[in-house]
Motif scaffolding. Sequence first.
Motif, PDB file in Angstrom:
ATOM      1  N   THR A  55      50.468  37.317  40.739  1.00 51.05           N
ATOM      2  CA  THR A  55      50.239  38.765  40.790  1.00 51.05           C
ATOM      3  C   THR A  55      51.552  39.534  40.809  1.00 51.05           C
ATOM      4  N   TYR A  56      52.501  39.048  41.589  1.00 51.24           N
ATOM      5  CA  TYR A  56      53.799  39.726  41.675  1.00 51.24           C
ATOM      6  C   TYR A  56      54.512  39.710  40.318  1.00 51.24           C
ATOM      7  N   ILE A  57      54.492  38.566  39.638  1.00 48.26           N
ATOM      8  CA  ILE A  57      55.104  38.470  38.304  1.00 48.26           C
ATOM      9  C   ILE A  57      54.412  39.414  37.333  1.00 48.26           C
ATOM     10  N   ALA A  58      53.077  39.465  37.403  1.00 45.28           N
ATOM     11  CA  ALA A  58      52.307  40.339  36.507  1.00 45.28           C
ATOM     12  C   ALA A  58      52.699  41.802  36.701  1.00 45.28           C
ATOM     13  N   ILE A  59      52.835  42.233  37.951  1.00 45.01           N
ATOM     14  CA  ILE A  59      53.163  43.637  38.222  1.00 45.01           C
ATOM     15  C   ILE A  59      54.591  43.962  37.788  1.00 45.01           C
ATOM     16  N   GLN A  60      55.506  43.015  37.962  1.00 47.35           N
ATOM     17  CA  GLN A  60      56.876  43.259  37.504  1.00 47.35           C
ATOM     18  C   GLN A  60      56.917  43.408  35.981  1.00 47.35           C
ATOM     19  N   PHE A  61      56.135  42.616  35.291  1.00 46.42           N
ATOM     20  CA  PHE A  61      56.062  42.746  33.845  1.00 46.42           C
ATOM     21  C   PHE A  61      55.415  44.075  33.461  1.00 46.42           C
ATOM     22  N   ALA A  62      54.361  44.455  34.187  1.00 44.63           N
ATOM     23  CA  ALA A  62      53.694  45.730  33.922  1.00 44.63           C
ATOM     24  C   ALA A  62      54.638  46.893  34.180  1.00 44.63           C
ATOM     25  N   LYS A  63      55.469  46.783  35.207  1.00 44.06           N
ATOM     26  CA  LYS A  63      56.456  47.823  35.517  1.00 44.06           C
ATOM     27  C   LYS A  63      57.429  47.994  34.367  1.00 44.06           C
ATOM     28  N   PHE A  64      57.810  46.886  33.743  1.00 53.54           N
ATOM     29  CA  PHE A  64      58.756  46.917  32.632  1.00 53.54           C
ATOM     30  C   PHE A  64      58.192  47.647  31.420  1.00 53.54           C
ATOM     31  N   ILE A  65      56.909  47.450  31.159  1.00 57.26           N
ATOM     32  CA  ILE A  65      56.314  48.041  29.953  1.00 57.26           C
ATOM     33  C   ILE A  65      55.632  49.372  30.226  1.00 57.26           C
ATOM     34  N   ASN A  66      55.578  49.796  31.500  1.00 57.92           N
ATOM     35  CA  ASN A  66      54.821  50.996  31.847  1.00 57.92           C
ATOM     36  C   ASN A  66      55.341  52.263  31.176  1.00 57.92           C
ATOM     37  N   SER A 155      49.343  42.186  48.402  1.00 61.09           N
ATOM     38  CA  SER A 155      48.713  41.716  49.647  1.00 61.09           C
ATOM     39  C   SER A 155      47.198  41.818  49.561  1.00 61.09           C
ATOM     40  N   GLY A 156      46.707  42.918  48.988  1.00 56.66           N
ATOM     41  CA  GLY A 156      45.268  43.074  48.817  1.00 56.66           C
ATOM     42  C   GLY A 156      44.682  42.003  47.914  1.00 56.66           C
ATOM     43  N   VAL A 157      45.394  41.680  46.835  1.00 52.21           N
ATOM     44  CA  VAL A 157      44.928  40.624  45.921  1.00 52.21           C
ATOM     45  C   VAL A 157      44.884  39.273  46.635  1.00 52.21           C
ATOM     46  N   VAL A 158      45.912  38.981  47.420  1.00 54.57           N
ATOM     47  CA  VAL A 158      45.958  37.715  48.156  1.00 54.57           C
ATOM     48  C   VAL A 158      44.791  37.622  49.146  1.00 54.57           C
ATOM     49  N   ILE A 159      44.585  38.685  49.920  1.00 54.25           N
ATOM     50  CA  ILE A 159      43.484  38.686  50.888  1.00 54.25           C
ATOM     51  C   ILE A 159      42.134  38.600  50.170  1.00 54.25           C
ATOM     52  N   GLY A 160      41.995  39.371  49.087  1.00 54.31           N
ATOM     53  CA  GLY A 160      40.747  39.349  48.329  1.00 54.31           C
ATOM     54  C   GLY A 160      40.477  38.005  47.678  1.00 54.31           C
ATOM     55  N   SER A 161      41.530  37.366  47.166  1.00 56.86           N
ATOM     56  CA  SER A 161      41.367  36.052  46.533  1.00 56.86           C
ATOM     57  C   SER A 161      40.890  35.021  47.544  1.00 56.86           C
ATOM     58  N   PHE A 162      41.550  34.994  48.713  1.00 60.25           N
ATOM     59  CA  PHE A 162      41.124  34.041  49.742  1.00 60.25           C
ATOM     60  C   PHE A 162      39.711  34.334  50.210  1.00 60.25           C
ATOM     61  N   THR A 163      39.372  35.617  50.340  1.00 58.44           N
ATOM     62  CA  THR A 163      38.015  35.999  50.740  1.00 58.44           C
ATOM     63  C   THR A 163      36.993  35.501  49.727  1.00 58.44           C
ATOM     64  N   GLY A 164      37.306  35.666  48.430  1.00 59.74           N
ATOM     65  CA  GLY A 164      36.405  35.194  47.381  1.00 59.74           C
ATOM     66  C   GLY A 164      36.196  33.690  47.447  1.00 59.74           C
ATOM     67  N   PHE A 165      37.296  32.955  47.615  1.00 66.19           N
ATOM     68  CA  PHE A 165      37.185  31.500  47.742  1.00 66.19           C
ATOM     69  C   PHE A 165      36.375  31.120  48.974  1.00 66.19           C
ATOM     70  N   TYR A 166      36.618  31.829  50.075  1.00 61.87           N
ATOM     71  CA  TYR A 166      35.929  31.507  51.330  1.00 61.87           C
ATOM     72  C   TYR A 166      34.432  31.784  51.228  1.00 61.87           C
ATOM     73  N   LEU A 167      34.061  32.839  50.497  1.00 62.08           N
ATOM     74  CA  LEU A 167      32.636  33.118  50.298  1.00 62.08           C
ATOM     75  C   LEU A 167      31.960  31.979  49.545  1.00 62.08           C
ATOM     76  N   TYR A 168      32.648  31.438  48.546  1.00 62.22           N
ATOM     77  CA  TYR A 168      32.115  30.271  47.830  1.00 62.22           C
ATOM     78  C   TYR A 168      31.982  29.082  48.771  1.00 62.22           C
ATOM     79  N   ILE A 169      33.002  28.874  49.593  1.00 65.81           N
ATOM     80  CA  ILE A 169      32.976  27.747  50.528  1.00 65.81           C
ATOM     81  C   ILE A 169      31.786  27.862  51.479  1.00 65.81           C
ATOM     82  N   LEU A 170      31.583  29.045  52.040  1.00 69.72           N
ATOM     83  CA  LEU A 170      30.488  29.251  52.986  1.00 69.72           C
ATOM     84  C   LEU A 170      29.133  29.119  52.309  1.00 69.72           C
ATOM     85  N   TYR A 171      28.995  29.773  51.156  1.00 72.36           N
ATOM     86  CA  TYR A 171      27.687  29.814  50.495  1.00 72.36           C
ATOM     87  C   TYR A 171      27.243  28.419  50.064  1.00 72.36           C
ATOM     88  N   PHE A 172      28.128  27.686  49.393  1.00 69.57           N
ATOM     89  CA  PHE A 172      27.735  26.378  48.881  1.00 69.57           C
ATOM     90  C   PHE A 172      27.595  25.348  49.986  1.00 69.57           C
TER      91      PHE A 172
END
Length: 211
Positions: A55-66, A155-172
């Motif tokens: 995500t950090y690399i993606a945003i730095q690239f987006a900053k360059f082309i913005n 930070s939001g992406v990191v928290i959201g990604s872990f939350t998404g994975f954890y929801l899969y872990i709990l549900y299955f």
Amino acid sequence: MDFLLPLFLGFAIAVIGILPPGLINMTAAKVSVVDGRNEAISFAIGATVIVFFQTYIAIQFAKFINSRQDIITLLQEIGLFLFISITIFLFWTARQPKKEKQEIKLHSKSNRFFLGMLLSVLNLFPIPFYVFVSVTLSTYGLFFFNSLYVYSFVSGVVIGSFTGFYLYILYFKNHQNKSDYLIKNGNYIIGSITGLISLVTFFKLINTYWT
């Protein structure tokens, strides 16, 4: 309080992006069933560490082309095509008759943390995805390429990604017999969201061409 908006956007986008069944989240679910919740959480943490760097690399690239409006317009056109394609694919797969479930084989009993990192490294989709997302949010005035917004969004992406994975872990772990229902209806839900994004992007492009 300026950090709350990019934090929330990063979290929401990451959770939505992880909801469709894929290699990493389904493997996290499989690890939970086979090896237990703790090993699955270790796997999810490993995958999330790589998501941070992607995500950090993606945003730095987006900053360059913005600053290049021509490149931004091109990315929006490519994004429109991709989101329309994804929408069609999700609705098409959701309507297909159920097939016999394919097992994800876990050959090694080695540290699941490093397995999560490995699979996440092999998944290159987050980089172009978050380039497109951050540039699009920037055009609507919802994201700025300063340190506060960048680190809050990541930070939001990191928290959201872990939350998404954890929801899969709990549900299955707790609803193994209902996994097909989640997958089928999840495609309809995500297909509706990508369809809405496609419409918003389409009207944004029309507005760009007319002004």
